[in-house]
Design an enzyme around this catalytic site. Structure first.
Site, mmCIF file in Angstrom:
data_model
loop_
_atom_site.group_PDB
_atom_site.id
_atom_site.type_symbol
_atom_site.label_atom_id
_atom_site.label_comp_id
_atom_site.label_asym_id
_atom_site.label_seq_id
_atom_site.Cartn_x
_atom_site.Cartn_y
_atom_site.Cartn_z
ATOM 1 N N ARG B 29 40.022 25.607 35.442
ATOM 2 C CA ARG B 29 39.248 25.249 34.555
ATOM 3 C C ARG B 29 39.039 26.713 33.977
ATOM 4 N NH1 ARG B 29 35.101 28.660 32.111
ATOM 5 N NH2 ARG B 29 33.775 29.488 34.188
ATOM 6 N N ASP B 30 38.245 27.864 34.991
ATOM 7 C CA ASP B 30 38.186 29.787 34.208
ATOM 8 C C ASP B 30 39.554 30.217 34.136
ATOM 9 O OD1 ASP B 30 37.577 31.927 33.783
ATOM 10 O OD2 ASP B 30 36.552 31.990 35.686
ATOM 11 N N HIS B 221 30.771 36.294 41.530
ATOM 12 C CA HIS B 221 31.871 36.185 40.842
ATOM 13 C C HIS B 221 32.449 36.852 39.831
ATOM 14 C CE1 HIS B 221 33.546 32.828 37.659
ATOM 15 N NE2 HIS B 221 33.981 34.303 37.176
ATOM 16 N N HIS B 223 35.305 40.047 39.959
ATOM 17 C CA HIS B 223 36.766 40.142 38.212
ATOM 18 C C HIS B 223 37.237 41.784 39.269
ATOM 19 C CE1 HIS B 223 36.891 37.444 35.221
ATOM 20 N NE2 HIS B 223 35.896 36.779 35.813
ATOM 21 N N CYS B 254 42.048 37.417 32.253
ATOM 22 C CA CYS B 254 42.984 38.948 32.384
ATOM 23 C C CYS B 254 42.475 39.140 31.078
ATOM 24 C CB CYS B 254 44.487 38.725 31.956
ATOM 25 S SG CYS B 254 45.246 37.637 33.162
ATOM 26 N N ASN B 263 40.466 37.165 37.715
ATOM 27 C CA ASN B 263 38.720 36.849 38.896
ATOM 28 C C ASN B 263 39.652 37.529 39.848
ATOM 29 O OD1 ASN B 263 37.633 34.860 37.928
ATOM 30 N ND2 ASN B 263 39.002 34.097 37.337
#
Lengths: 324, 324
Positions: B29-30, B221, B223, B254, B263
């Site tokens: 998804r992400d 979550h 990055h 990105c 991520n």
């Protein structure tokens, strides 16, 4: 939510961090020696000048190994002449033997670095010596260098694991480190040469060593091959380590493949340290400029994440300006 | 060395780590929503199958947002049909509103995810709602989803910093999280959306939240835009957090430029966790195979470091075999 449910954890693990740490730059030596292309001496000097301009104070600039071994660094004397001396900055170089030390001394070196592997197989493969032979050589060079008024730093590689032997016993690491410290080395840089270290192991290695030597005897030379360099650095920092080796843009040290990361990038280290209120004396924006120069000189993108993020952000801003 | 010199530090900062944690996969998804190219549904299903084969148990596979917003994920229903249900695996999806929830329910979704930003400017820019409006919407969706028998997860973005506002006050984060937990969300995923977080800040954020809710309410979550994702994860782990969002190969996210990381890569997370004896139920080699598939599907190298190191190592071995 049940208000009686207690917070099940303690947060406060980082404790008090050092207020100031050194990022010990190894890009010009460890980085460039791993590049296939040999840079002109003036380009190397340009990179080193940019690193000094960014506020770096400890920079390993080259190696006095035989030019037959590492032709990329054959211009050590010339480079030392070009970069000269700078107030408050220590330029160091690798010195593998007494012959190298003679050259280093003639070039006016203030700080020499010797290197040892913690794995027999790696030692044999890397310098064709057993650990005992390499230790004897390092002690010899250290004694002579100190007699000549130089500070001596030691690199111990494969501390977290060896590409040939796998596991490296921490007792052997402790034994070698103790011998090197007793031989007069002021600081030992523990190398995760192939980037296999994880934080629990870092904690174990530091714990074992700190039972025998003060924390400022130790530096961490972490590779980011599998992304864990800063997590390992955090463990070191939390244990009081105040020197972290890093390479501009992550230059060099790709042990397996182009695209794979090697050395911890100096900018990534500085970003994390500053973000935690730990001073490095380095200007991060100027460090990015040095990273750009490094990319320009070697003609490809480097793996350093902060560098790529900063350059990308700038590109985005300038394209926005161009549109308006 | 002076034997009276005491070891100046404590090592033992990591304390007892959780024995098992979940790597919550957000790549399909992400990751894919940030790709310019829209993948065919069967390719998405192939990637998801590879992730399941690697042992991943919680995977966010798509989003029931309007296809006008994110055309890359317009095939949500079709994808759910293709991947079906797997014993022990929870497929989740983003659900932005009641209309999306209807679609999700019809598709047989077991777990829905709502999203909120901790920054007004980001909320406005991202979904054209104030935080208060977004919170009201999320509560509405949560209530309806729970009534329909779904578990609901919440994403809170820009917790470590906002690209438009910069600093985000931790009090606001705590306030939003408390409201979402009270609304019936079982887990809140705290997002370092632009990858600016450093470990001290992570410690502060977790400390503030854990005064109000149990640790299993929280997921991280992170990055890796500036290389600090695993160092921040380590702080979370040490504080007892047992869910870490990650994306196969570091797919997607990105925010600035191609080449810049987004991520946290699932393989990097799993490598570090396994290296510390923390179980994830995931087979790292098979995860690398899934990463290869992701690269093949999107047609470029991903930023995940472990992935690149593993593929490089394999290439080296096979070229060695070819030579002998």
């Amino acid at each position: 939510m049940d208000p009686k449910e207690p917070a099940r954890t303690r947060v406060g693990l980082l404790g008090q961090l050092p207020r100031k740490v050194d990022v010990y730059e190894v890009g010009p030596r460890d980085g460039l020696q791993n590049e296939l292309r040999t840079l002109p001496t003036r380009d190397k000097a340009r990179l080193i000048n940019a690193l000094v301009a960014a506020g770096e104070k400890r920079i390993e600039v080259t190696s006095f190994v035989s030019p037959k071994w590492i032709p990329q660094l054959a211009d050590a004397e010339e480079l030392f002449k070009l970069v000269g001396r700078r107030p408050g900055v220590v330029f160091s170089a690798l010195v593998p033997n007494l012959k190298g030390l003679e050259r280093a001394q003639a070039a006016g070196l203030e700080e020499a670095a010797v290197f040892i592997s913690a794995s027999e197989a790696h030692s044999k493969k890397n310098i064709n010596k057993t650990i005992a032979e390499a230790l004897a050589g390092a002690k010899e060079v250290t004694a002579a260098a100190r007699k000549a008024g130089m500070r001596v730093r030691g690199y111990l590689s494969t501390v977290w694991g060896c590409p040939y032997e796998g596991h490296v016993p921490v007792e052997r690491v402790v034994d070698i480190c103790r011998q090197l410290v007793d031989a007069g080395i002021y600081q030992l840089s523990l190398g995760d040469t192939i980037g296999v270290g994880t934080p629990r192991q870092t904690e174990e290695i530091l714990g074992a060593l700190l039972a025998h030597m003060p924390v400022d005897t130790l530096a961490l030379h972490l590779h980011d091959t599998r992304g864990t360099a800063l997590a390992n650095a955090l463990v070191g920092l939390s244990a009081g380590v105040t020197t972290f080796d890093a390479s501009i843009g992550g230059l060099g040290g790709c042990p397996y493949a182009p695209g794979a990361a090697g050395n911890l990038a100096s900018e990534d280290a500085v970003f994390m340290l500053h973000g935690m209120g730990v001073d490095t004396g380095i200007d991060l924006d100027k460090l990015v400029e040095a990273g750009e120069i490094a990319q320009e000189l070697i003609g490809r993108k480097l793996a350093g994440k902060y560098l790529q993020a900063a350059l990308g952000e700038r590109e985005k801003k300038s394209s926005r300006r161009a549109q308006t």
